[in-house]
Design an enzyme around this catalytic site. Structure first.
Site, PDB file in Angstrom:
ATOM      1  N   GLU A 179      -6.778 -12.487 -29.641  1.00 24.78           N
ATOM      2  CA  GLU A 179      -5.226 -12.374 -30.091  1.00 24.78           C
ATOM      3  C   GLU A 179      -5.640 -13.782 -30.769  1.00 24.78           C
ATOM      4  O   GLU A 179      -3.835 -13.789 -31.403  1.00 24.78           O
ATOM      5  CB  GLU A 179      -4.787 -12.048 -29.245  1.00 24.78           C
ATOM      6  CG  GLU A 179      -4.814 -10.249 -28.514  1.00 24.78           C
ATOM      7  CD  GLU A 179      -5.970 -10.576 -27.398  1.00 24.78           C
ATOM      8  OE1 GLU A 179      -7.260 -11.007 -27.127  1.00 24.78           O
ATOM      9  OE2 GLU A 179      -6.168  -9.056 -26.730  1.00 24.78           O
ATOM     10  N   GLY A 208      -6.198  -5.555 -27.144  1.00 20.35           N
ATOM     11  CA  GLY A 208      -5.938  -4.400 -26.130  1.00 20.35           C
ATOM     12  C   GLY A 208      -7.112  -3.521 -26.210  1.00 20.35           C
ATOM     13  O   GLY A 208      -7.290  -2.557 -25.056  1.00 20.35           O
ATOM     14  N   GLU A 215      -9.588  -4.499 -23.352  1.00 18.02           N
ATOM     15  CA  GLU A 215      -8.343  -4.229 -22.046  1.00 18.02           C
ATOM     16  C   GLU A 215      -8.041  -3.338 -21.474  1.00 18.02           C
ATOM     17  O   GLU A 215      -8.315  -2.717 -20.380  1.00 18.02           O
ATOM     18  CB  GLU A 215      -6.976  -5.248 -22.404  1.00 18.02           C
ATOM     19  CG  GLU A 215      -7.112  -6.642 -22.943  1.00 18.02           C
ATOM     20  CD  GLU A 215      -5.366  -6.938 -23.087  1.00 18.02           C
ATOM     21  OE1 GLU A 215      -5.976  -6.834 -24.584  1.00 18.02           O
ATOM     22  OE2 GLU A 215      -5.139  -7.753 -22.690  1.00 18.02           O
ATOM     23  N   ALA A 274      -4.417  -3.919 -30.206  1.00 18.09           N
ATOM     24  CA  ALA A 274      -3.076  -3.282 -30.423  1.00 18.09           C
ATOM     25  C   ALA A 274      -2.468  -3.341 -31.831  1.00 18.09           C
ATOM     26  O   ALA A 274      -2.559  -3.946 -33.137  1.00 18.09           O
ATOM     27  CB  ALA A 274      -1.882  -4.386 -29.338  1.00 18.09           C
TER      28      ALA A 274
HETATM   29  N1  CAA Z   1      -3.756  -3.551 -35.270  1.00 15.80           N
HETATM   30  C1  CAA Z   1      -3.696  -2.421 -37.318  1.00 15.80           C
HETATM   31  N2  CAA Z   1      -4.394  -2.059 -38.170  1.00 15.80           N
HETATM   32  C2  CAA Z   1      -5.939  -2.711 -37.438  1.00 15.80           C
HETATM   33  C3  CAA Z   1      -5.704  -2.905 -36.531  1.00 15.80           C
HETATM   34  C4  CAA Z   1      -5.092  -3.396 -35.418  1.00 15.80           C
HETATM   35  N3  CAA Z   1      -5.621  -4.259 -33.906  1.00 15.80           N
HETATM   36  N4  CAA Z   1      -7.517  -3.716 -36.913  1.00 15.80           N
HETATM   37  C5  CAA Z   1      -8.022  -2.997 -37.902  1.00 15.80           C
HETATM   38  N5  CAA Z   1      -6.486  -2.124 -38.610  1.00 15.80           N
HETATM   39  C6  CAA Z   1      -6.754  -1.556 -39.425  1.00 15.80           C
HETATM   40  C7  CAA Z   1      -7.156  -2.509 -40.810  1.00 15.80           C
HETATM   41  O1  CAA Z   1      -5.706  -2.943 -41.333  1.00 15.80           O
HETATM   42  C8  CAA Z   1      -7.473  -1.724 -42.099  1.00 15.80           C
HETATM   43  O2  CAA Z   1      -6.461  -0.728 -42.155  1.00 15.80           O
HETATM   44  P1  CAA Z   1      -5.702  -0.484 -44.166  1.00 15.80           P
HETATM   45  O3  CAA Z   1      -7.772  -0.173 -44.872  1.00 15.80           O
HETATM   46  O4  CAA Z   1      -4.514  -0.389 -44.420  1.00 15.80           O
HETATM   47  O5  CAA Z   1      -5.555  -1.604 -45.076  1.00 15.80           O
HETATM   48  C9  CAA Z   1      -8.194  -0.394 -40.792  1.00 15.80           C
HETATM   49  O6  CAA Z   1      -7.840  -0.767 -39.837  1.00 15.80           O
HETATM   50  C10 CAA Z   1      -9.904  -0.964 -40.989  1.00 15.80           C
HETATM   51  O7  CAA Z   1      -9.936  -2.216 -40.857  1.00 15.80           O
HETATM   52  P2  CAA Z   1     -10.583  -3.413 -41.437  1.00 15.80           P
HETATM   53  O8  CAA Z   1     -10.306  -2.851 -43.230  1.00 15.80           O
HETATM   54  O9  CAA Z   1     -10.040  -4.552 -41.311  1.00 15.80           O
HETATM   55  O10 CAA Z   1     -11.811  -2.963 -41.298  1.00 15.80           O
HETATM   56  P3  CAA Z   1     -13.460  -3.914 -40.941  1.00 15.80           P
HETATM   57  O11 CAA Z   1     -14.486  -3.687 -40.909  1.00 15.80           O
HETATM   58  O12 CAA Z   1     -13.117  -4.784 -42.275  1.00 15.80           O
HETATM   59  O13 CAA Z   1     -13.084  -4.718 -39.669  1.00 15.80           O
HETATM   60  C11 CAA Z   1     -12.119  -5.858 -37.519  1.00 15.80           C
HETATM   61  C12 CAA Z   1     -12.997  -4.529 -38.769  1.00 15.80           C
HETATM   62  C13 CAA Z   1     -13.295  -6.844 -37.225  1.00 15.80           C
HETATM   63  C14 CAA Z   1     -12.166  -4.389 -36.361  1.00 15.80           C
HETATM   64  C15 CAA Z   1     -10.694  -5.850 -38.182  1.00 15.80           C
HETATM   65  O14 CAA Z   1     -10.316  -4.599 -38.625  1.00 15.80           O
HETATM   66  C16 CAA Z   1     -10.175  -6.430 -36.839  1.00 15.80           C
HETATM   67  O15 CAA Z   1      -9.917  -7.656 -37.278  1.00 15.80           O
HETATM   68  N6  CAA Z   1      -8.794  -6.163 -36.611  1.00 15.80           N
HETATM   69  C17 CAA Z   1      -8.019  -6.763 -36.012  1.00 15.80           C
HETATM   70  C18 CAA Z   1      -8.712  -7.275 -34.424  1.00 15.80           C
HETATM   71  C19 CAA Z   1      -7.695  -8.074 -33.719  1.00 15.80           C
HETATM   72  O16 CAA Z   1      -7.206  -9.129 -33.916  1.00 15.80           O
HETATM   73  N7  CAA Z   1      -7.191  -7.277 -32.519  1.00 15.80           N
HETATM   74  C20 CAA Z   1      -6.207  -8.385 -31.633  1.00 15.80           C
HETATM   75  C21 CAA Z   1      -4.954  -7.258 -32.142  1.00 15.80           C
HETATM   76  S1  CAA Z   1      -3.506  -7.939 -31.783  1.00 15.80           S
HETATM   77  C22 CAA Z   1      -3.986  -7.750 -29.235  1.00 15.80           C
HETATM   78  O17 CAA Z   1      -4.514  -6.361 -29.003  1.00 15.80           O
HETATM   79  C23 CAA Z   1      -2.961  -7.838 -28.281  1.00 15.80           C
HETATM   80  C24 CAA Z   1      -2.865  -7.633 -27.016  1.00 15.80           C
HETATM   81  O18 CAA Z   1      -3.513  -8.082 -26.420  1.00 15.80           O
HETATM   82  C25 CAA Z   1      -2.011  -6.046 -26.332  1.00 15.80           C
END
Ligand code: CAA
Length: 258
Positions: free
Chosen positions: A132, A109, A112, A65
């Protein structure tokens, strides 16, 4: 509806829906989920479509998400908006089969969403996770329930409590994905699988989907009873007559969804 976060096309009998927010690794914001719900609902009603495929990019199916969108929300915002509920229900309501073609990250998400599809085919680069917990929240699109049913309590609990990722090999071994294929062949393989399903009778395909999904919601005895009713009902179709006649006449069946 012109989509801003999806690219959709019908290839043969298959609706291919590609999540398309490359700058955010296909993070699921409200707009994307609303568009996805719309695209799935329309494909489900479209007589030209027999199977739906949801995919992302090579780097990410979806990284969860959208954290930026959620970061300032309060409990009251989430509860009054009923965050994500209606859109995810629309995806779950589809009667046609939905295949998730997962390459790269399928996190939070994203994992999911893949699990809401009927089955997952993954590329060898796929990484699944429910991270998360690292954000001070828990899964909110069904991950605590569905991952547990896919891989069992021990592994699901570990994934949810530590936020660690599972690679494609472990995902296949654990029953989360049906198959792993080389990344370069993913879409071709998934489309070939979809084409195989598209050849069948749409009535028996919908019955099979409904009966397998029922196993999640009911006891074994009730589920078998449900299956038996659906099985008997298929003997009222022309496609059952055609399927069995074709077998006996040693030819390919010509199903007509009747
Ligand atoms: N939401 C918003 N933006 C996201 C995102 C997310 N879940 N995941 C990645 N992005 C964005 C980053 O902020 C970044 O944007 P900027 O270039 O503007 O900074 C861009 O995508 C590229 O990401 P990274 O630079 O972080 O890429 P990476 O290759 O270094 O890492 C990754 C990749 C390991 C997937 C890392 O991006 C990450 O950990 N993302 C978050 C994963 C996460 O925590 N997901 C759970 C979200 S909460 C949820 O999903 C709740 C639910 O159950 C409904």
């Amino acid at each position: 509806m012109a989509y801003k976060t999806l690219i959709t096309e019908i290839r043969d009998d298959v609706e291919l829906i590609r999540l398309n927010r490359p700058d955010a690794l296909n993070a699921l914001n409200s707009q994307l989920l609303c568009e996805l719900a719309d695209a799935v609902t329309k494909a489900d009603r479209d007589p030209k479509v027999r199977v739906i495929v949801i995919t992302g990019s090579e780097k990410a199916f979806a990284a969860g998400a959208d954290i930026k969108e959620m970061s300032e929300k309060t409990y009251a915002d989430m509860a009054t908006e009923n965050f994500f509920t209606n859109d995810s229900n629309a995806i779950l309501a589809a009667r046609k089969p939905i295949i998730a073609a997962v390459s790269g990250y399928a996190l939070g998400g994203g994992c999911e969403l893949a699990m809401m599809c009927d089955f997952i085919i993954a590329s060898d680069t796929a990484k699944f996770g429910q991270p998360e917990i690292n954000l001070g929240i828990i899964a909110g699109l069904g991950g605590t329930q569905r991952l547990t049913r896919f891989v069992g309590k021990s592994k699901a609990m570990e994934m949810h409590l530590t936020g660690r990722f599972m690679d494609a090999t472990e995902a296949e071994r654990s029953g989360l994905v049906s198959r792993v294929v080389p990344a370069k062949n993913l879409l071709e393989d998934v489309m070939a699988t979809a084409a195989k399903i598209a050849e069948k009778s749409a009535i028996s395909v919908a019955s099979a989907k409904e009966a397998v999904n029922r196993s999640y919601e009911t006891t074994l005895t009730e589920g078998v009873l449900f299956e038996r009713r659906a099985f008997y009902a298929l003997f009222a179709t022309e496609d059952q007559k055609e399927g069995m006649a074709a077998f006996l006449e040693k030819r390919a069946p010509q199903f007509r969804d009747k």
